[in-house]
Design a protein around this motif. Structure first.
Motif, PDB file in Angstrom:
ATOM      1  N   TYR A   6      23.893 -15.737   5.338  1.00 32.01           N
ATOM      2  CA  TYR A   6      22.920 -16.719   4.808  1.00 32.01           C
ATOM      3  C   TYR A   6      21.344 -16.813   4.987  1.00 32.01           C
ATOM      4  O   TYR A   6      21.063 -16.359   6.172  1.00 32.01           O
ATOM      5  N   LEU A   7      20.362 -16.590   4.178  1.00 31.70           N
ATOM      6  CA  LEU A   7      18.771 -16.283   4.551  1.00 31.70           C
ATOM      7  C   LEU A   7      18.375 -17.148   3.422  1.00 31.70           C
ATOM      8  O   LEU A   7      18.650 -17.496   2.692  1.00 31.70           O
ATOM      9  N   GLU A   8      17.674 -18.188   4.581  1.00 34.81           N
ATOM     10  CA  GLU A   8      16.288 -18.765   3.744  1.00 34.81           C
ATOM     11  C   GLU A   8      15.932 -17.729   2.003  1.00 34.81           C
ATOM     12  O   GLU A   8      15.077 -17.606   2.860  1.00 34.81           O
ATOM     13  N   GLY A   9      16.032 -19.200   1.063  1.00 37.94           N
ATOM     14  CA  GLY A   9      15.166 -17.960   0.142  1.00 37.94           C
ATOM     15  C   GLY A   9      15.653 -17.912  -0.620  1.00 37.94           C
ATOM     16  O   GLY A   9      15.158 -16.693  -1.730  1.00 37.94           O
ATOM     17  N   GLN A  10      17.554 -17.509  -0.232  1.00 38.80           N
ATOM     18  CA  GLN A  10      17.889 -16.142  -0.932  1.00 38.80           C
ATOM     19  C   GLN A  10      18.087 -16.235  -2.088  1.00 38.80           C
ATOM     20  O   GLN A  10      18.337 -15.402  -2.704  1.00 38.80           O
ATOM     21  N   THR A  11      18.288 -17.602  -2.628  1.00 39.47           N
ATOM     22  CA  THR A  11      18.547 -17.601  -3.692  1.00 39.47           C
ATOM     23  C   THR A  11      16.563 -16.463  -5.389  1.00 39.47           C
ATOM     24  O   THR A  11      17.928 -16.608  -6.651  1.00 39.47           O
ATOM     25  N   SER A  12      15.809 -17.154  -4.827  1.00 43.48           N
ATOM     26  CA  SER A  12      14.728 -16.702  -5.578  1.00 43.48           C
ATOM     27  C   SER A  12      14.995 -16.951  -6.574  1.00 43.48           C
ATOM     28  O   SER A  12      14.370 -16.093  -7.415  1.00 43.48           O
ATOM     29  N   GLY A  13      15.134 -18.115  -6.624  1.00 43.23           N
ATOM     30  CA  GLY A  13      14.589 -18.264  -8.910  1.00 43.23           C
ATOM     31  C   GLY A  13      16.160 -17.917  -9.387  1.00 43.23           C
ATOM     32  O   GLY A  13      15.525 -18.754 -11.003  1.00 43.23           O
ATOM     33  N   ARG A  14      16.635 -17.707  -9.006  1.00 42.72           N
ATOM     34  CA  ARG A  14      18.412 -17.590  -9.865  1.00 42.72           C
ATOM     35  C   ARG A  14      18.731 -18.389 -10.609  1.00 42.72           C
ATOM     36  O   ARG A  14      18.950 -18.117 -11.355  1.00 42.72           O
ATOM     37  N   SER A  67      20.169 -17.722  13.311  1.00 43.22           N
ATOM     38  CA  SER A  67      19.161 -18.116  13.898  1.00 43.22           C
ATOM     39  C   SER A  67      18.393 -19.136  12.800  1.00 43.22           C
ATOM     40  O   SER A  67      19.331 -19.569  12.267  1.00 43.22           O
ATOM     41  N   ALA A  68      17.064 -20.229  13.270  1.00 39.76           N
ATOM     42  CA  ALA A  68      17.051 -21.372  11.990  1.00 39.76           C
ATOM     43  C   ALA A  68      16.290 -20.237  10.743  1.00 39.76           C
ATOM     44  O   ALA A  68      16.846 -21.664   9.811  1.00 39.76           O
ATOM     45  N   LYS A  69      16.200 -19.173  10.487  1.00 40.58           N
ATOM     46  CA  LYS A  69      16.087 -18.882   9.118  1.00 40.58           C
ATOM     47  C   LYS A  69      17.497 -17.963   8.263  1.00 40.58           C
ATOM     48  O   LYS A  69      18.231 -17.840   7.348  1.00 40.58           O
ATOM     49  N   GLN A  70      19.045 -17.928   9.119  1.00 42.06           N
ATOM     50  CA  GLN A  70      20.014 -16.460   8.824  1.00 42.06           C
ATOM     51  C   GLN A  70      21.105 -16.839   9.829  1.00 42.06           C
ATOM     52  O   GLN A  70      21.184 -17.325  10.817  1.00 42.06           O
ATOM     53  N   SER A  71      21.808 -16.904   9.032  1.00 39.91           N
ATOM     54  CA  SER A  71      23.662 -17.104   9.987  1.00 39.91           C
ATOM     55  C   SER A  71      23.654 -16.219  10.608  1.00 39.91           C
ATOM     56  O   SER A  71      23.517 -14.867  10.331  1.00 39.91           O
ATOM     57  N   PRO A  72      25.041 -16.145  11.440  1.00 37.81           N
ATOM     58  CA  PRO A  72      25.504 -14.858  11.330  1.00 37.81           C
ATOM     59  C   PRO A  72      26.449 -14.094  10.652  1.00 37.81           C
ATOM     60  O   PRO A  72      26.606 -15.304   9.303  1.00 37.81           O
ATOM     61  N   ALA A  73      26.934 -12.895  10.677  1.00 40.47           N
ATOM     62  CA  ALA A  73      27.648 -12.113   9.852  1.00 40.47           C
ATOM     63  C   ALA A  73      29.018 -12.798   9.249  1.00 40.47           C
ATOM     64  O   ALA A  73      29.362 -13.400  10.122  1.00 40.47           O
ATOM     65  N   VAL A  74      28.854 -12.715   7.977  1.00 37.27           N
ATOM     66  CA  VAL A  74      30.196 -12.819   6.801  1.00 37.27           C
ATOM     67  C   VAL A  74      31.020 -11.984   7.599  1.00 37.27           C
ATOM     68  O   VAL A  74      30.775 -11.136   6.524  1.00 37.27           O
ATOM     69  N   GLU A  75      32.317 -12.100   7.113  1.00 36.79           N
ATOM     70  CA  GLU A  75      33.432 -10.945   7.153  1.00 36.79           C
ATOM     71  C   GLU A  75      33.505 -10.526   5.805  1.00 36.79           C
ATOM     72  O   GLU A  75      33.398 -11.814   4.733  1.00 36.79           O
ATOM     73  N   SER A  76      33.571  -9.140   5.401  1.00 37.13           N
ATOM     74  CA  SER A  76      33.688  -8.547   3.716  1.00 37.13           C
ATOM     75  C   SER A  76      34.917  -9.837   2.825  1.00 37.13           C
ATOM     76  O   SER A  76      35.728  -9.417   3.493  1.00 37.13           O
ATOM     77  N   LEU A  77      34.839  -9.876   1.820  1.00 40.92           N
ATOM     78  CA  LEU A  77      35.779 -10.312   0.667  1.00 40.92           C
ATOM     79  C   LEU A  77      36.150  -9.130   0.277  1.00 40.92           C
ATOM     80  O   LEU A  77      37.789  -9.108  -0.169  1.00 40.92           O
ATOM     81  N   GLY A  78      35.733  -8.379  -0.020  1.00 36.33           N
ATOM     82  CA  GLY A  78      36.846  -6.760  -0.119  1.00 36.33           C
ATOM     83  C   GLY A  78      35.845  -6.518  -1.610  1.00 36.33           C
ATOM     84  O   GLY A  78      35.703  -7.547  -1.671  1.00 36.33           O
ATOM     85  N   HIS A  79      35.890  -4.929  -1.586  1.00 36.79           N
ATOM     86  CA  HIS A  79      35.594  -4.483  -2.542  1.00 36.79           C
ATOM     87  C   HIS A  79      36.894  -3.749  -3.344  1.00 36.79           C
ATOM     88  O   HIS A  79      37.644  -3.408  -2.601  1.00 36.79           O
TER      89      HIS A  79
END
Length: 424
Positions: A289-297, A168-180
């Protein structure tokens, strides 16, 4: 800084000629302080029954939340050790989140990591050009980059993500996991030991268990960058020259150091590390990705760097502290924060006693009064409002910076304009 007297000195990786960074705790003393804080936390856990403050899940979440803060702080450390203030860490993280997710959903998560890192480097390069080549005020440039990054990603997101499934205008499609990964055997043993609720031992098990349970590969890379940064900056000729640019660039230039080159490299690396922190948010913490994701970090990462006195080890402790308080929002926040009021009151009382021993009676009295008020808050309530839980990471940031301000010592030429040949 006492400048080296010969060109040979600049080429040696010895700490003998490195600038002193003020009073620092030795490793044994630091370990005792950490052990004492953990023991006090264990006492609070036993008194309040808030087992969640040191369980494996809490520590695992805290580690995940600390990583982007630590990477942003590392980015700030690289830049400021070379004499360039980097307020633009937040913007470079934003670029990392967008570029990482954009490349990640199309070509895979590891490509996203690389492209997100490059996106942060581009932000660092822009900051370097503006501040080093054109001598624009570092703060102004950093703020401008934060605004520019936010505006650019808002413009690009609809163009790149709309029309794709989940985009969408503020969100990306899902990204595959890097794995844990989880260390088999050790993780289960530490989890069982933590569940027993023993004094101190179970709390250490919870802390260690969070480091070996459900850990992302990018987390492992981020943790490894802490000692790697220390070794490069404090144990190599490259690091000594870079740090000399942040202490006395005129003296460094007189000994043959290309100050512009080292400043450029430091700020570009700074942007890459901040971008990597953004990648962590958009690929590991959330798979999009989501707009505002960093939240001041980015700003909190800068605070962690200052708390750590421009040293990688102190930065890691600061990032861990802020990550832990942030994790309280996700896991039993009200109960855990209420229990930590008692911990805060005890720490303030101990601090008052220490100040009194050092004959700082006014400061001791003020600290004691504040400690008594915090204890009264704890004793008079059973929980804290949700607004207090949400504000806890930011309050801790301010308090920690205020308490640590007396021992801070930034690089001497940090933020100062420099022109090639100005010492002639």
């Amino acid at each position: 800084m006492t400048a080296p007297t010969t060109a040979t000195d600049v080429n040696q990786p010895s700490l003998e000629h490195a600038p002193q960074t003020g009073r620092r705790l030795s490793l044994p003393v630091l370990m005792l302080v950490i052990a004492g804080a953990l023991a006090l936390t264990s006492i609070v856990r036993l008194i309040t029954g808030a087992d969640g403050i040191t369980n494996v899940s809490q520590m695992s979440t805290a580690l995940q939340l600390a990583v982007p803060i630590g990477l942003a702080g590392l980015g700030g450390l690289w830049a400021e050790r070379a004499g360039v203030v980097n307020i633009g860490l937040e913007g470079m993280m934003i670029l990392g989140t967008w570029f990482g997710a954009w490349a990640g959903f199309q070509w895979g998560p590891w490509t996203g990591v690389l492209v997100g890192l490059i996106g942060g480097c581009l932000g660092g390069l822009l900051h370097a050009v503006v501040t080093i080549t054109f001598n624009v005020n570092h703060i102004v440039s950093g703020v401008a980059i934060n605004i520019l990054a936010l505006g650019a990603t808002r413009y690009l997101a609809p163009l790149a993500f709309e029309g794709h499934q989940g985009g969408s205008a503020k969100q990306s499609p899902a990204v595959e996991s890097l794995g844990h990964f989880t260390v088999p055997g050790l993780s289960d043993w530490l989890t069982d030991l933590n569940a027993k609720g023993w004094f101190f031992v179970s709390d250490i098990a919870g802390l260690l268990g969070g480091l070996v349970t459900d850990v992302s590969w990018l987390t492992l890379i981020a943790v490894a960058l802490i000692p790697a940064t220390w070794w490069i900056l404090w144990r190599t000729p490259f690091g000594l020259r870079l740090r000399s640019c942040g202490e006395n660039p005129v003296a460094a230039e007189s000994l043959g150091v290309n100050v512009y080159k080292y400043k450029y490299l430091a700020v570009i690396i700074s942007g890459g590390l901040a971008g990597l922190g953004g990648v962590f948010l958009s690929i590991v913490a959330n798979p999009f990705y989501l707009e505002g994701q960093t939240s001041g970090r980015g700003y909190i990462g800068l605070a962690a760097m200052i708390f750590g006195n421009w040293m990688p080890g102190g930065l890691a402790i600061g990032a861990g502290l802020f990550g832990y308080t942030d994790s309280l929002n996700l896991r039993g926040g009200s109960t855990n924060v209420h229990a930590l009021l008692l911990l805060g009151a005890l720490l303030l009382i101990i601090g008052a006693v220490w100040l009194a021993i050092r004959k700082k009676y006014v400061q001791a009295a003020v600290t004691l009064v504040v400690g008594a008020l915090v204890f009264a808050w704890y004793a008079g309530t059973n929980e804290v409002p949700s607004q207090v839980v949400a504000a806890t990471p930011y309050v801790v940031t301010l308090v920690v910076l205020a308490l640590s301000a007396q021992r801070l010592r930034m690089p001497k030429a940090n933020g100062m304009p420099y022109r090639k040949g100005q010492g002639k």
